[in-house]
Write an enzyme that holds these catalytic residues in place. Structure first.
Site, PDB file in Angstrom:
ATOM      1  N   ARG A  28     -21.991   0.933  15.734  1.00 29.24           N
ATOM      2  CA  ARG A  28     -22.381   0.638  14.353  1.00 29.24           C
ATOM      3  C   ARG A  28     -23.180  -0.660  14.292  1.00 29.24           C
ATOM      4  NH1 ARG A  28     -19.432   3.302  10.227  1.00 29.24           N
ATOM      5  NH2 ARG A  28     -17.626   4.467  10.988  1.00 29.24           N
TER       6      ARG A  28
ATOM      7  N   GLY B 164      -7.780  15.776   6.467  1.00 29.89           N
ATOM      8  CA  GLY B 164      -7.283  15.039   7.620  1.00 29.89           C
ATOM      9  C   GLY B 164      -8.397  14.493   8.488  1.00 29.89           C
TER      10      GLY B 164
ATOM     11  N   ALA C 270      -4.366   2.198  10.461  1.00 34.27           N
ATOM     12  CA  ALA C 270      -5.019   1.017  11.017  1.00 34.27           C
ATOM     13  C   ALA C 270      -4.005   0.048  11.609  1.00 34.27           C
ATOM     14  CB  ALA C 270      -5.850   0.323   9.935  1.00 34.27           C
TER      15      ALA C 270
ATOM     16  N   HIS D 242      14.281 -14.050  -8.979  1.00 32.44           N
ATOM     17  CA  HIS D 242      14.361 -13.331 -10.251  1.00 32.44           C
ATOM     18  C   HIS D 242      13.428 -13.969 -11.269  1.00 32.44           C
ATOM     19  CE1 HIS D 242      16.073 -11.098 -13.617  1.00 32.44           C
ATOM     20  NE2 HIS D 242      16.118 -12.257 -14.285  1.00 32.44           N
TER      21      HIS D 242
END
Length: 573
Positions: free
Chosen positions: A146, A379, A428, A552
């Site tokens: 790439r 997929g 990944a 909290h």
């Protein structure tokens, strides 16, 4: 008195090695620190040097023998003269010339190499592996064809999709959710070009970041197409390169459906779905998995009518059934249309878009669906083609994945593989962990990946995150377990956010209370799952999670409450 040449310490937990090749023969002269023999382990390849200048007296072991650390390999007469090395008769030129086209897997390993480690592929697995190897002192190069580093994930996968998911969620919230907070917006307009530009800027920053890390760690980027030629040998756009260790990290490609031609305009993969220049009125997603539902969510929020066609009778196969059922209900409530238990048999392009023929998965009445854009998300497949792997003798399984052992080694010495190109979840972060583990193994360390503690996240709304075993898997294994569940509706922070859909479910061993699996559907599930992953990695019990003080009000309190629920003592429900 002869000096003994022994098997050196080879690293943590390495106690034996195999004699690979003798580099010096008895009677030959050797110089101090000159390599005498090559040893191989499943973690590292090392050359054992001569401790002094002299003459090699004998070989105490032969090639192929297994030897223990500290064992005597040969005897050296220090200071003695020896003969100059000559090629043995068996290695001299044969009477008949062999064919020029010799099998790549039979090529002799190079005596000297350009690099210690060469990684093919600069995706998350590849670039992380390269960086860790460089940190450990190896001379490293990474092959990437790439124009930018980062692989599918950073360029056309994880990062750009999350950018669009966040932008589309903001757009949808401005038009549908802000009013409940007293923020009134009379008109919300979409600037899709600007949204896409923002995505591109984020991708650019990430890939440039990887390039910076390569420079920082002294990693050479070999630009071009990598092809494996055998032990220690590869080529990049035809130019030969040598390395002691070659690591295949080529990733995966989008899977296609037979008879459906992808043009990345009206019939698209995830790559094309990230680049649409306008919002389709009707989007059909083929495949009810992670990628299809994430990108379907992007375009649904921006105004598309989305229909999901899934071969199975449920969404996201492999996810805990209770979570998947709730997920489907919430997506349907948002406006998704579902055609579960159906398959696409034909896709016909028209002037207006695409006409799909679908029928029940088991066969039956055919019906048609019209779409402006069709997303094929069935997929991904291992990217193992056109790399010379089979020619080099590297074994592949029936799905085209590289076969490796427990230490990521292929059947060809010195060649390894990690990430999507081998078996396991195509994630990944799984590839990254394998990259780190392999680099450390090559350095003689104890690299390891716990595959029972690999989280998975779906970045839709609500988010879905899981780690460990599902209830269905535990039942199948016959493992006794107990369940703790806590809804976000009972969590104060979730109420304040206005995000009360979903729940946290903790599965713990019935006898030992050890956490076996955690499944979350709701706000920030992808962040909350980290605590559960840590718990599984370190063998924590549900009680351990329940006894940890959680701030909290936070969403993380739902994890604590679910853990307490495994012992029937949740506080706030």
């Amino acid at each position: 008195m002869p000096t003994e040449i022994k098997v050196p310490t080879l690293g943590e937990s390495v106690t034996t090695a195999t004699v690979g090749k003798w580099l010096k023969q008895p009677g030959e002269a050797v110089k101090e620190d000159e390599p005498v023999v090559e040893l191989e382990t499943d973690k590292v390849s090392v050359e054992v040097p001569a401790p002094a200048t002299g003459r090699l007296e004998n070989h105490a072991v032969k090639e192929g023998d297994e030897v223990e650390v500290g064992a005597v390999l040969a005897l050296l007469e220090a200071g003695a003269a020896g003969k100059t090395a000559t090629a043995p008769a068996a290695e001299q030129a044969p009477a008949q010339v062999e064919p020029a086209a010799k099998a790549a897997s039979q090529l002799a390993p190079p005596a000297e190499t350009d690099y210690d480690v060469v990684v093919i592929g600069a995706g998350p697995g590849g670039y992380v592996c390269a960086i860790r190897a460089a940190q450990l002192g190896f001379k490293v190069a990474c092959v990437e064809k790439r124009a930018t580093l980062g692989g599918t994930c950073l360029n056309v996968g994880c990062i750009p999709s999350k950018a669009l998911l966040q932008s589309s969620e903001n757009y949808h919230a401005a038009g549908h959710d802000f009013a409940a907070h007293g923020v009134l917006i009379e008109s919300v307009k979409l600037d899709l070009a600007k949204m896409q530009a923002r995505k591109a800027d984020i991708v650019g920053a990430n890939v440039k970041g990887v390039e910076f890390l390569f420079k920082k760690n002294g990693i050479t980027w070999l630009k071009g197409h990598g092809k494996v030629e055998g032990t220690g040998r590869l080529s990049v756009d035809g130019k030969p390169v040598t390395a002691k260790h070659i690591i295949i990290a080529s990733g995966s490609d989008s899977a296609n459906l037979p008879g459906i031609e992808v043009d990345e305009k009206v019939i698209v993969t995830s790559t094309g779905a990230l680049e649409l220049s306008e919002v389709p009125k009707r989007l059909v997603v083929i495949g009810g998995g992670v990628i299809g539902l994430e990108l379907g969510s992007v375009w649904h929020r921006l105004g598309a009518e989305v229909t999901v066609v899934e071969f199975l009778d449920r969404l996201v196969p492999g996810t805990d059934n209770e979570v998947a059922t709730q997920f489907q209900k919430l997506l349907t409530k948002q406006g998704f249309k579902m055609k579960l238990g159906h398959k696409v048999t034909k896709a016909e392009k028209t002037k207006k878009g695409v006409v799909l023929s679908i029928e029940p998965s088991a066969g039956g009445t055919v019906e048609t669906l019209e779409a402006d854009v069709v997303l094929v998300a069935v997929g991904r497949t291992a990217a193992s083609k056109n790399m010379g792997l089979e020619e080099a003798g590297i074994a592949l399984d029936k799905r085209g994945r590289v076969e490796v052992d427990a230490h990521y080694a292929t059947n060809v010495p010195g060649i390894y593989a990690i990430g999507d190109v081998i078996a396991g979840p195509m994630l990944a972060h799984k590839a990254e962990e394998e990259g780190v583990a392999l680099a450390e193994l090559l350095a003689g360390q104890a690299g390891h990946v716990n595959y029972d503690a690999i989280p998975g996240v779906i970045y839709t709304w609500p988010e879905v995150a899981s780690v460990g075993f599902t209830e269905e898997q535990l039942k199948e294994k016959g493992v006794g377990y107990k369940t703790g569940k806590f809804p976000f509706l009972a969590n104060g922070r979730a109420r304040a956010l206005g995000m009360t859909d979903g729940f946290v479910k903790v599965l713990a061993d019935k006898q030992t209370d050890r956490v076996l699996g955690v499944h979350i559907i709701g706000p920030a599930a992808g962040e909350l799952i980290a605590e559960a992953t840590m718990a599984i990695e370190f063998g924590a019990s549900a009680e351990d999670i329940g006894r940890v003080c959680h701030a909290h009000p936070t969403l993380s309190e739902a994890v604590k409450e679910a853990a307490l629920g495994a012992d029937n003592r949740a506080i706030n429900i």
